[in-house]
Design a protein around this motif. Structure first.
Motif, PDB file in Angstrom:
ATOM      1  N   SER A 181       9.451  10.945 -10.760  1.00 41.09           N
ATOM      2  CA  SER A 181      10.824  10.886 -10.271  1.00 41.09           C
ATOM      3  C   SER A 181      10.726  11.177  -8.778  1.00 41.09           C
ATOM      4  O   SER A 181      10.129  12.184  -8.378  1.00 41.09           O
ATOM      5  N   VAL A 182      11.281  10.303  -7.933  1.00 35.39           N
ATOM      6  CA  VAL A 182      11.167  10.451  -6.480  1.00 35.39           C
ATOM      7  C   VAL A 182      12.568  10.634  -5.891  1.00 35.39           C
ATOM      8  O   VAL A 182      13.444   9.788  -6.076  1.00 35.39           O
ATOM      9  N   THR A 183      12.769  11.761  -5.204  1.00 36.52           N
ATOM     10  CA  THR A 183      14.048  12.050  -4.560  1.00 36.52           C
ATOM     11  C   THR A 183      13.830  12.074  -3.057  1.00 36.52           C
ATOM     12  O   THR A 183      13.019  12.856  -2.557  1.00 36.52           O
ATOM     13  N   SER A 184      14.537  11.203  -2.346  1.00 34.42           N
ATOM     14  CA  SER A 184      14.439  11.166  -0.887  1.00 34.42           C
ATOM     15  C   SER A 184      15.713  11.738  -0.285  1.00 34.42           C
ATOM     16  O   SER A 184      16.817  11.429  -0.732  1.00 34.42           O
ATOM     17  N   LEU A 185      15.535  12.606   0.712  1.00 31.87           N
ATOM     18  CA  LEU A 185      16.658  13.203   1.436  1.00 31.87           C
ATOM     19  C   LEU A 185      16.609  12.712   2.870  1.00 31.87           C
ATOM     20  O   LEU A 185      15.577  12.811   3.533  1.00 31.87           O
ATOM     21  N   PHE A 200       7.637   6.106  14.442  1.00 33.37           N
ATOM     22  CA  PHE A 200       7.383   7.523  14.190  1.00 33.37           C
ATOM     23  C   PHE A 200       8.726   8.246  14.210  1.00 33.37           C
ATOM     24  O   PHE A 200       9.556   7.984  15.079  1.00 33.37           O
ATOM     25  N   PHE A 201       8.928   9.161  13.274  1.00 33.82           N
ATOM     26  CA  PHE A 201      10.214   9.824  13.136  1.00 33.82           C
ATOM     27  C   PHE A 201      10.283  11.124  13.928  1.00 33.82           C
ATOM     28  O   PHE A 201       9.277  11.804  14.118  1.00 33.82           O
ATOM     29  N   VAL A 202      11.507  11.451  14.338  1.00 33.01           N
ATOM     30  CA  VAL A 202      11.771  12.694  15.055  1.00 33.01           C
ATOM     31  C   VAL A 202      12.036  13.782  14.008  1.00 33.01           C
ATOM     32  O   VAL A 202      12.923  13.623  13.163  1.00 33.01           O
ATOM     33  N   PRO A 203      11.256  14.892  14.039  1.00 32.76           N
ATOM     34  CA  PRO A 203      11.480  15.960  13.056  1.00 32.76           C
ATOM     35  C   PRO A 203      12.909  16.513  13.148  1.00 32.76           C
ATOM     36  O   PRO A 203      13.489  16.594  14.223  1.00 32.76           O
ATOM     37  N   THR A 204      13.460  16.854  12.004  1.00 34.59           N
ATOM     38  CA  THR A 204      14.801  17.434  11.936  1.00 34.59           C
ATOM     39  C   THR A 204      14.811  18.507  10.868  1.00 34.59           C
ATOM     40  O   THR A 204      13.978  18.492   9.954  1.00 34.59           O
ATOM     41  N   GLY A 205      15.732  19.424  10.978  1.00 35.39           N
ATOM     42  CA  GLY A 205      15.905  20.442   9.935  1.00 35.39           C
ATOM     43  C   GLY A 205      17.093  20.132   9.060  1.00 35.39           C
ATOM     44  O   GLY A 205      17.328  20.793   8.052  1.00 35.39           O
ATOM     45  N   GLN A 206      17.875  19.114   9.442  1.00 37.51           N
ATOM     46  CA  GLN A 206      19.085  18.782   8.704  1.00 37.51           C
ATOM     47  C   GLN A 206      18.735  18.072   7.401  1.00 37.51           C
ATOM     48  O   GLN A 206      18.030  17.072   7.398  1.00 37.51           O
ATOM     49  N   CYS A 207      19.219  18.582   6.308  1.00 38.80           N
ATOM     50  CA  CYS A 207      19.124  17.969   4.970  1.00 38.80           C
ATOM     51  C   CYS A 207      17.738  17.979   4.344  1.00 38.80           C
ATOM     52  O   CYS A 207      17.607  18.300   3.169  1.00 38.80           O
ATOM     53  N   ILE A 208      16.728  17.592   5.094  1.00 39.35           N
ATOM     54  CA  ILE A 208      15.450  17.220   4.464  1.00 39.35           C
ATOM     55  C   ILE A 208      14.683  18.396   3.873  1.00 39.35           C
ATOM     56  O   ILE A 208      13.751  18.211   3.111  1.00 39.35           O
ATOM     57  N   ASP A 209      15.102  19.630   4.214  1.00 40.70           N
ATOM     58  CA  ASP A 209      14.431  20.800   3.654  1.00 40.70           C
ATOM     59  C   ASP A 209      15.138  21.309   2.409  1.00 40.70           C
ATOM     60  O   ASP A 209      14.669  22.256   1.770  1.00 40.70           O
ATOM     61  N   ASP A 210      16.287  20.690   2.061  1.00 38.36           N
ATOM     62  CA  ASP A 210      17.019  21.094   0.853  1.00 38.36           C
ATOM     63  C   ASP A 210      16.227  20.677  -0.373  1.00 38.36           C
ATOM     64  O   ASP A 210      15.318  19.866  -0.296  1.00 38.36           O
ATOM     65  N   ASP A 211      16.622  21.123  -1.499  1.00 36.95           N
ATOM     66  CA  ASP A 211      16.127  20.823  -2.856  1.00 36.95           C
ATOM     67  C   ASP A 211      14.934  21.597  -3.238  1.00 36.95           C
ATOM     68  O   ASP A 211      14.320  22.363  -3.258  1.00 36.95           O
TER      69      ASP A 211
END
Length: 199
Positions: free
Chosen positions: A85-89, A188-199
């Motif tokens: 199961s793959v969840t992408s944020l 290349f993506f810019v690191p962010t703290g928004q959303c992607i550290d949830d779950d």
């Protein structure tokens, strides 16, 4: 006469360049799966967990048009011995989005197909292949799909953290260029703290 031929040649050259550089109808052909390495002795249990998407490269990506984009994450959870199961944020238009998919292992460990493909209108086939991973630092994946009779492919560089060593980035660039992609196809993506550290 010579000037006329020269002018005609220049017009034809300009037309060909325009077609190659950005005609919406042309894509760099996807490589055959047997040309893409497959992680030997793939270990499903070690692969599961959160991965940050450091970079992508693909035949439908245009860095000049897309500009800078925020990093997103994908978390792989093993449902059984052969299915993830793959969840992408990700952040889209300032809002957090959660995308969920299922990857079902094919007859080759480390190669998957999209589960419930009939839910995705226009999707004819979708293959995911783990090219290389050391499981605790990075992974490189190959994605290939046939959508409305057009073949798309992309490579993804994952990291367990939001940063990976420069030599790994350089290897990723060399590898995707060996598939016919150019610098304009690599994002290349810019690191962010928004959303992607949830779950």
């Amino acid at each position: 006469m010579a000037q006329g031929l020269l002018w005609l040649g220049l017009v034809l050259l300009a037309t060909l360049q325009a077609q190659v550089q950005g005609s919406s109808g042309s894509l760099i052909p996807a490589p055959a799966l047997n040309k893409i390495p497959l992680q030997p002795d793939f270990k499903e249990e070690q692969f599961q967990g959160k991965w940050y998407v450091i970079a992508i490269a693909g035949n439908s990506i245009n860095k000049r048009k897309q500009g800078q984009a925020k990093m997103y994450s994908s978390t792989y959870r093993l449902l059984d011995n052969t299915t993830f199961s793959v969840t992408s944020l990700l952040v889209r238009n300032g809002l957090c989005e959660r995308l969920m998919r299922t990857f079902v292992q094919s007859s080759k460990p480390g190669q998957f197909t999209l589960g419930n493909i009939e839910r995705y209108e226009g999707m004819q086939s979708y293959t995911v292949r783990v090219v290389s991973s050391n499981y605790d630092e990075f992974a490189i994946l190959f994605f290939k799909k046939l959508f409305k009779n057009r073949e798309y492919f992309k490579m993804t560089l994952y990291g367990r953290s939001k940063m990976v060593p420069d030599d790994l980035k350089e290897y990723f660039i060399l590898f995707v260029k060996s598939l016919g992609l150019t610098d304009n196809h690599i994002l290349f993506f810019v690191p962010t703290g928004q959303c992607i550290d949830d779950d």
